[in-house]
Structure formats: C-alpha cells, structure tokens
Design a protein around this motif. Structure first.
Motif, PDB file in Angstrom:
ATOM      1  N   ASP A 242       0.832  -1.204   0.000  1.00 38.71           N
ATOM      2  CA  ASP A 242       0.000   0.000   0.000  1.00 38.71           C
ATOM      3  C   ASP A 242       0.869   1.257   0.000  1.00 38.71           C
ATOM      4  O   ASP A 242       1.741   1.436   0.845  1.00 38.71           O
ATOM      5  N   GLY A 243       0.636   2.121  -0.982  1.00 39.66           N
ATOM      6  CA  GLY A 243       1.349   3.382  -1.050  1.00 39.66           C
ATOM      7  C   GLY A 243       2.722   3.328  -1.686  1.00 39.66           C
ATOM      8  O   GLY A 243       3.368   4.374  -1.840  1.00 39.66           O
ATOM      9  N   LEU A 244       3.189   2.139  -2.057  1.00 39.21           N
ATOM     10  CA  LEU A 244       4.517   2.016  -2.646  1.00 39.21           C
ATOM     11  C   LEU A 244       4.459   2.225  -4.162  1.00 39.21           C
ATOM     12  O   LEU A 244       3.534   1.750  -4.819  1.00 39.21           O
ATOM     13  N   PRO A 245       5.454   2.908  -4.723  1.00 41.10           N
ATOM     14  CA  PRO A 245       5.498   3.091  -6.176  1.00 41.10           C
ATOM     15  C   PRO A 245       6.083   1.856  -6.853  1.00 41.10           C
ATOM     16  O   PRO A 245       6.668   0.992  -6.184  1.00 41.10           O
ATOM     17  N   PRO A 246       5.964   1.751  -8.171  1.00 41.80           N
ATOM     18  CA  PRO A 246       6.643   0.656  -8.881  1.00 41.80           C
ATOM     19  C   PRO A 246       8.148   0.707  -8.644  1.00 41.80           C
ATOM     20  O   PRO A 246       8.722   1.769  -8.399  1.00 41.80           O
ATOM     21  N   LYS A 247       8.772  -0.438  -8.743  1.00 40.09           N
ATOM     22  CA  LYS A 247      10.210  -0.527  -8.471  1.00 40.09           C
ATOM     23  C   LYS A 247      11.028   0.324  -9.438  1.00 40.09           C
ATOM     24  O   LYS A 247      11.968   1.024  -9.032  1.00 40.09           O
ATOM     25  N   ARG A 248      10.694   0.251 -10.710  1.00 40.81           N
ATOM     26  CA  ARG A 248      11.424   1.003 -11.746  1.00 40.81           C
ATOM     27  C   ARG A 248      10.393   1.385 -12.796  1.00 40.81           C
ATOM     28  O   ARG A 248      10.141   0.645 -13.731  1.00 40.81           O
ATOM     29  N   ALA A 249       9.787   2.571 -12.630  1.00 42.04           N
ATOM     30  CA  ALA A 249       8.567   2.911 -13.339  1.00 42.04           C
ATOM     31  C   ALA A 249       8.773   3.242 -14.805  1.00 42.04           C
ATOM     32  O   ALA A 249       7.829   3.187 -15.595  1.00 42.04           O
ATOM     33  N   GLU A 250       9.970   3.635 -15.208  1.00 42.66           N
ATOM     34  CA  GLU A 250      10.199   4.055 -16.589  1.00 42.66           C
ATOM     35  C   GLU A 250      11.135   3.088 -17.305  1.00 42.66           C
ATOM     36  O   GLU A 250      12.017   2.492 -16.691  1.00 42.66           O
ATOM     37  N   LEU A 251      10.909   2.953 -18.602  1.00 46.47           N
ATOM     38  CA  LEU A 251      11.752   2.102 -19.430  1.00 46.47           C
ATOM     39  C   LEU A 251      12.985   2.905 -19.844  1.00 46.47           C
ATOM     40  O   LEU A 251      12.952   3.659 -20.826  1.00 46.47           O
TER      41      LEU A 251
END
Length: 256
Positions: A242-251
C-alpha cells in the motif's frame, strides 16, 4: 515456437516475487531475478532498457488495472508477467475471476512485445503449499492454455522441484532468497533462448536434519516476525505494498 535471443528491452510486471523480495542488498533495497536478468541482457546489448512495474502484495486485478496498460504502451521486446499466486493464498478466492483477469492481461500484452514470458510460480514445501495446491494447479493449467494461444513462453519454476527446497527461501517462507532468485534469473535466461551458465534445476546437496528444538525455535520466530503481521494485514484489508510506487517505473537504459 522460435525464440529470438536478441532483445533490447525488458518490462517486468507482478508482485513481490518480481519486485525481488527477499534478495536484499547491503543498502536494504531488493534486487531479485528480474534485475539479475536485466543485468545479463544489458551486458550483451548496448543501450538495453529496463522497467520493473512490480509492487509487493498486488493481486492479479491490481496488476491488470495498474500495470498492464503502462507496460503495453512501452512496446518492450520482452515482457514478463507473474501474478495470481497472492490471490490463491487468500481464504476466499474466486479462481474463475483470477483466470479471467489473467487472460485479459495476456491478451493485451502479447501483441505489444516480441516475447511474453509467463511463469508457473515456485512454491516452498510445507503444509501451506499443500493446502492451496488444487488452486495452483488450476491456475497453472489456465496459464499453459493462454501461452499456447498467444505464443508466450512458460517458465516452469513449479514442476522442476528444485525451487521447493526450503533452503532457497527467506525466513518469511513466502519469498525466495538470493540463491533462489539467481536460479529464477537463469531459468528465464534459458527460456529466452540463451545458452545455460549452469543448471538451475540441480537440487541442493542433502543436509543433515535439524534438531526438534531448532525447528520449533524457527517456527516460533517465523510466527512472531512474519505470520502474525501477515494475518493482521489480511484481517484489516491492508497490503504490504500500500502506497509504494513501482520498483522502476520508466523504461530507461540499464547499467549492469
């Protein structure tokens, strides 16, 4: 199906398994099989790009709603999708709904990439796994059908048996340790058409059995540090992600 072993980008979708728990680095962050795989692919291909959209605790509906469209728009060469196991571990699980959402994800992802990779998730030996085996077998059978229909590769981490060894799992008994993640990375590497660096299916050497006292002490520590908090989150409807962003959001380009 012919595998093209030349890839320039990777997007990984999923939950804690793909985020990399519990392959912990010295700074406290998690590495995991997807990072290891990206590192190996990047070492072969200058400018290799990598994104990891996984977030711990996500159910298949959340993976589909929050990650699939983003991944499809990235148009990566390789997309890995692992999800649904968190759903099967819930006391109440609509497995037909889980399979439908998984099919939705595969249908949208397969046309967006050169190679979609699915997995039969590994499971640690123990009473919990035995209890949920019928659900898992049904999920995996559906997965196999989707792969055949959409040209996806299925990496069978469950059937080989080596990854069921408790010594390849972390103290929480839910996540692989560093050696477990290394073996998964090797399995996916081979599934993508690359030559093996070792045999990830080889069992660990036979170990002397622990004493009754050591086993019970480990059970108590597991219950106190991991099981009770996990049950607490289930009862209150919370998730570890909950509330955590993706680990590596951009390619973006990835440096090994």
């Amino acid at each position: 199906m012919k595998i093209d072993a030349t890839y320039t980008s990777l997007v990984a979708l999923g939950d804690s398994f793909t985020e990399g728990m519990s392959d912990r680095l010295p700074d406290g962050s998690y590495r995991g099989w997807a990072d290891l795989l990206a590192s190996r692919l990047a070492a072969r291909t200058p400018g290799f790009r990598y994104a990891n959209l996984a977030v711990r605790g996500k159910l298949i509906a959340q993976i589909v709603d929050e990650q699939v469209d983003i991944a499809a728009q990235m148009r990566a060469d390789v997309v890995t999708l692992v999800g649904g196991l968190n759903d099967t571990l819930r006391p109440k699980c609509d497995l037909d709904e889980v399979c439908d959402r998984l099919e939705d994800a595969v249908t949208r992802l397969a046309p967006s990439c050169k190679q979609l990779v699915l997995m039969r998730s590994p499971t640690r030996r123990g009473p919990m796994a035995t209890r949920f085996l019928p659900r898992m077998h049904q999920l995996f059978a559906h997965l196999d059908g989707l792969a055949a229909k959409h040209g996806a590769v299925v990496v069978d981490l469950f059937g080989g048996g080596a990854l069921s060894d408790p010594r390849l799992w972390a103290d929480d008994r839910l996540h692989l340790n560093s050696e477990g993640h290394r073996r998964v990375a090797e399995a996916v590497w081979q599934a993508l058409g690359h030559g093996p660096e070792d045999d990830w299916t080889v069992p660990l050497p036979t170990a002397s059995p622990s004493s009754w006292y050591v086993r019970r002490a480990g059970d108590l520590r597991f219950a106190r540090e991991h099981l009770v908090p996990w049950i607490g989150r289930r009862l209150t409807g919370r998730s570890s992600g909950d509330g955590l962003p993706p680990k590596r959001a951009e390619l973006l380009p990835y440096q090994p």
